[in-house]
Design an enzyme around this catalytic site. Structure first.
Site, short mmCIF file in Angstrom:
data_model
loop_
_atom_site.label_atom_id
_atom_site.label_comp_id
_atom_site.label_asym_id
_atom_site.label_seq_id
_atom_site.Cartn_x
_atom_site.Cartn_y
_atom_site.Cartn_z
N SER B 181 0.81 -1.22 0.00
CA SER B 181 0.00 0.00 0.00
C SER B 181 0.84 1.27 0.00
CB SER B 181 -0.92 0.03 1.22
OG SER B 181 -1.90 -0.97 1.09
N HIS B 390 -6.40 -9.52 4.89
CA HIS B 390 -5.14 -10.14 5.33
C HIS B 390 -5.39 -11.22 6.37
CE1 HIS B 390 -1.87 -8.20 3.30
NE2 HIS B 390 -2.30 -6.99 3.58
N ASP B 428 -5.74 0.10 -4.32
CA ASP B 428 -4.30 0.33 -4.50
C ASP B 428 -3.57 -0.95 -4.92
OD1 ASP B 428 -4.90 -0.77 -2.06
OD2 ASP B 428 -3.51 0.46 -0.91
#
Lengths: 157, 581
Positions: B181, B390, B428
């Site tokens: 990121s 995640h 992103d």
């Protein structure tokens, strides 16, 4: 300012008679069998806000006392160390190693009496040692802590 | 051992000197540079060279005469190389620039840059929404949970989908096919690619993380060259990579304390997120600083209204307010996601019960920024789509995708009033995620695999209809989406939502390898999954897949086909006419 080195010099051997243990067990429900005051993560702070935290009265009253505390060893930088971070929950990530991992605020830094091998971050441990409270920057790592247990030993709980 | 390494290093250095191989020129080859934007020019010469042995030209002329800034030749930088620096350089004239770095007697190393101008300004404002890690499956799942799906048709459109322009964005950085990121946001905010963990810099070889060649961010540009306002709004820690990408220059995204200083230097007019400990002096319990700087005080002294809860935020922007600058820090860590705040009350909701929703934050930001008559650039991040992905906690990720959608709807309504605002919604980077069917408690059998319906046996999930804000009123239903992850550590899959708190799939074992968190291993259909990632990885990883961008408003027509992530910066710069002085 509290410094770890000064405190280390003043280390007291943990020798307690059987009578002391008995009295201790009778007068305080949070006093462990070894005569130590048991600390919990919930008991460290009395308020928790964006502007900072406030130490609990009990934590402040136990400054320099021998305490025990249950928690989890966060993944350390090295396999053997005299320094590790005790956390309330198992830490999945190693904030020392991963740049996007963050420490929780209510950590307790443990300075061991000697180096010790790492235990699994998933296994609960109990730490014994002397409580220090107040901002302190580790000279080796620059790690800043508020609550520490020094001259410490630990066992799997 | 040391002498062997030294001998090897000496041999490598000799061979490098012999062939003049290894000069690196920053910005790298094929850089696209906005005319008039600032950047640090650096050439590294490994090994150490004499100043008289090297020459650097741009379009055949001496580099410092072209870049009009003083040059600094370091004979031995970090004891490893020679380096030529020209800091704060600009190139005003559009066109192609060929840069050559030569060590005496050898072939030059050459890169080519394009310096681009911008057309006349089309947009007064730009609002850039980042769904961190938002992949196609997140978008689809959010649409199913928020709008419903019956007989193959959705019950409505998401605001993030209902946009006239769309592009596929490729996200790779300078060092790796898979990005993080930091460098992906950096591409959006500077127009330059960077490497994993880096913000607003090219990744040179400097040891000091704060001394890599810098490139100007869009926030710095509009602050330096115009009277436009800037807003940075997130629900992560404000120092986290995506918001930090608006203001920061560091090789290491974890330099949180420095990043707070960079926010203070750039002074975005609106700053909102979590992460207050890096603002507090180290003497304050709860501080994560290593110095005595009190940034809460410094920001307030600089004219910022400081708020810490949704109630205070609402009060700061009530009708007739005069707030021109606002700092909102609503949590010590990351703010809690929508699923915890709305339904489950886990995470840190008990400690911070009055955190604003992203829509509250965006509403307040627009209120303040829209009063600036020269326009504004506002970046809004829904950051936990990534963080919950995640940790293999997809329901939380989808609630925060729906929250992003609500925030985008608010911005589109704002933009529709005057048609002078470019609104962009983009991820992103991607995660390796897919929807492969449903887990149905009523299917025969006891195992997770028995409960998985695929193709026609998947049918449709039975989430209750969404409430007025587009969220299903429960995620604990009998037929749930089978939302799967393609990359994972050893873990136990419960095939159910993590109602006890955000998931922790793996923990570090005795030998330093990540192993399944046993807390997840005892549910009715809990199944052990052997990880397919290296054992040093504690969680799902990013994917190199392209991500979807949607856009509306003046300048949105530039987005189509497949583009590199740097083009998001370029098209924002075009829309705002940023190359104009």
């Amino acid at each position: 300012m509290i410094t770890f080195r000064e405190s280390s010099i003043g280390r007291r051997p943990l020798v307690l008679g059987a009578a002391t243990l008995l009295v201790a067990a009778l007068i305080s429900p949070v006093r462990s069998a070894r005569g130590e005051e048991a600390l919990t993560f919930d008991g460290l702070y009395k308020s928790f806000g964006v502007r900072g935290l406030e130490f609990s009265d009990r934590l402040l009253s136990l400054k320099d006392s021998i305490v025990s505390m249950k928690g989890y060893m966060a993944p350390p930088l090295k396999a053997e160390s005299h320094f590790f971070v005790l956390t309330r929950e198992p830490m999945a990530l190693c904030p020392f190693c991963q740049s996007d991992a963050e420490w929780p605020l209510d950590i307790v830094v443990i300075y061991l009496d000697g180096t010790a091998p790492l235990v699994s971050a998933g296994d609960p441990i109990t730490v014994h040692g002397r409580l220090q409270v107040g901002s302190w920057t580790d000279p080796e790592t620059g790690f800043v802590s508020q609550v520490r247990i020094v001259d410490a030993a630990f066992r799997r709980s | 051992m040391i002498s062997r390494i030294s001998a090897l290093a000496a041999a490598l250095m000799l061979s490098a000197a012999g062939t003049a191989f290894g000069q690196t020129i920053y910005p790298l080859d094929r850089a696209e540079i906005l005319a008039g934007s600032q950047f640090d020019f650096k050439v590294e010469f490994p090994p150490v060279q004499d100043a008289s042995a090297v020459s650097v030209t741009i379009n055949g002329q001496d580099a410092k005469s072209v870049l009009t800034q003083p040059a600094d030749f370091l004979p031995s930088e970090d004891g490893e190389r020679s380096a030529l620096w020209i800091r704060g350089a600009t190139l005003a004239k559009p066109g192609k620039y060929v840069v050559e770095a030569t060590v005496r007697g050898a072939e030059p190393v050459r890169v080519t840059w394009e310096v681009f101008a911008t057309p006349a300004r089309k947009a007064k404002n730009v609002i850039l929404f980042i769904g961190d890690g938002m992949s196609v499956a997140h978008r689809t799942a959010a649409r199913i949970l928020s709008k419903g799906l019956k007989e193959g048709r959705y019950g409505g459109e998401l605001a993030i989908d209902d946009m006239p322009y769309m592009a596929l964005v490729s996200t790779s950085g300078t060092d790796s096919v898979v990005t993080d990121s930091a460098n992906s946001m950096s591409a959006y905010t500077t127009g330059h690619k960077s490497c994993v963990n880096a913000l607003g810099v090219y990744c040179a070889h400097n040891k000091n993380t704060l001394d890599h060649p810098k490139v100007e961010t869009i926030a710095e540009l509009v602050k330096r060259r115009s009277d436009m306002a800037v807003g940075v709004v997130t629900n992560t820690e404000i120092e986290d990579a995506t918001p930090a990408g608006m203001v920061s220059h560091t090789r290491r995204r974890a330099d949180y304390n420095d990043i707070v200083g960079m926010f203070y230097q750039v002074q975005p007019d609106v700053i909102m997120g979590g992460g207050s400990p890096n603002f507090l002096p180290k003497s304050t319990p709860g501080s994560k600083r290593t110095d005595d700087k009190d940034f809460l005080k410094q920001f307030q002294d600089a004219g910022y209204s400081f708020v810490t809860s949704n109630t205070e935020l609402k009060a700061a922007v009530q009708p007739g307010h005069t707030a021109k600058k606002l700092l909102g820090l609503f949590n010590t860590g990351n703010m809690d996601g929508a699923l915890d705040r709305r339904l489950l009350k886990k995470g840190s909701v008990d400690k911070f019960p009055d955190q604003p929703d992203l829509t509250d934050q965006v509403g307040a930001a627009l209120d303040i920024l829209s009063k600036r008559d020269k326009g504004f650039v506002l970046m809004v991040e829904s950051g936990h789509i990534d963080k919950y992905s995640h940790v293999l906690d997809w329901e939380r990720a989808i609630f925060d995708t729906i929250m992003l959608d609500n925030a985008v709807k608010l911005a589109k309504d704002f933009a529709a009033k005057k048609n002078d605002t470019l609104v962009i919604v983009v991820a992103d980077h991607a995660h390796p995620v897919s929807i492969v069917g449903t887990y149905d408690d009523d299917r025969k059998g006891d195992t997770a695999r028995d409960k998985l319906g695929v193709y026609d046996e998947a049918k449709f999930p039975n989430y209750p209809p969404a409430d007025a804000e587009g969220y299903p009123t429960s995620v604990e239903v009998s037929r749930r989406l089978a939302f799967v992850f393609g990359a994972f550590p050893d873990h136990c899959d419960t095939i159910r939502p993590h109602t006890e708190g955000p998931n922790v799939p793996a923990v570090k074992g005795d030998d330093g390898k990540y192993i399944a968190n046993e807390k997840n291993c005892s549910g009715p259909q809990a199944v052990r999954r052997t990880g397919n990632l290296p054992t040093n990885q504690p969680q799902d990883v990013h994917a190199a897949d392209d991500v979807v961008l949607t856009a509306i408003g003046p300048g949105a027509e530039q987005f189509h086909g497949r583009i590199d992530n740097t083009r998001v910066f370029r098209y924002m710069a075009n829309a705002l006419g940023l190359a104009k002085p």
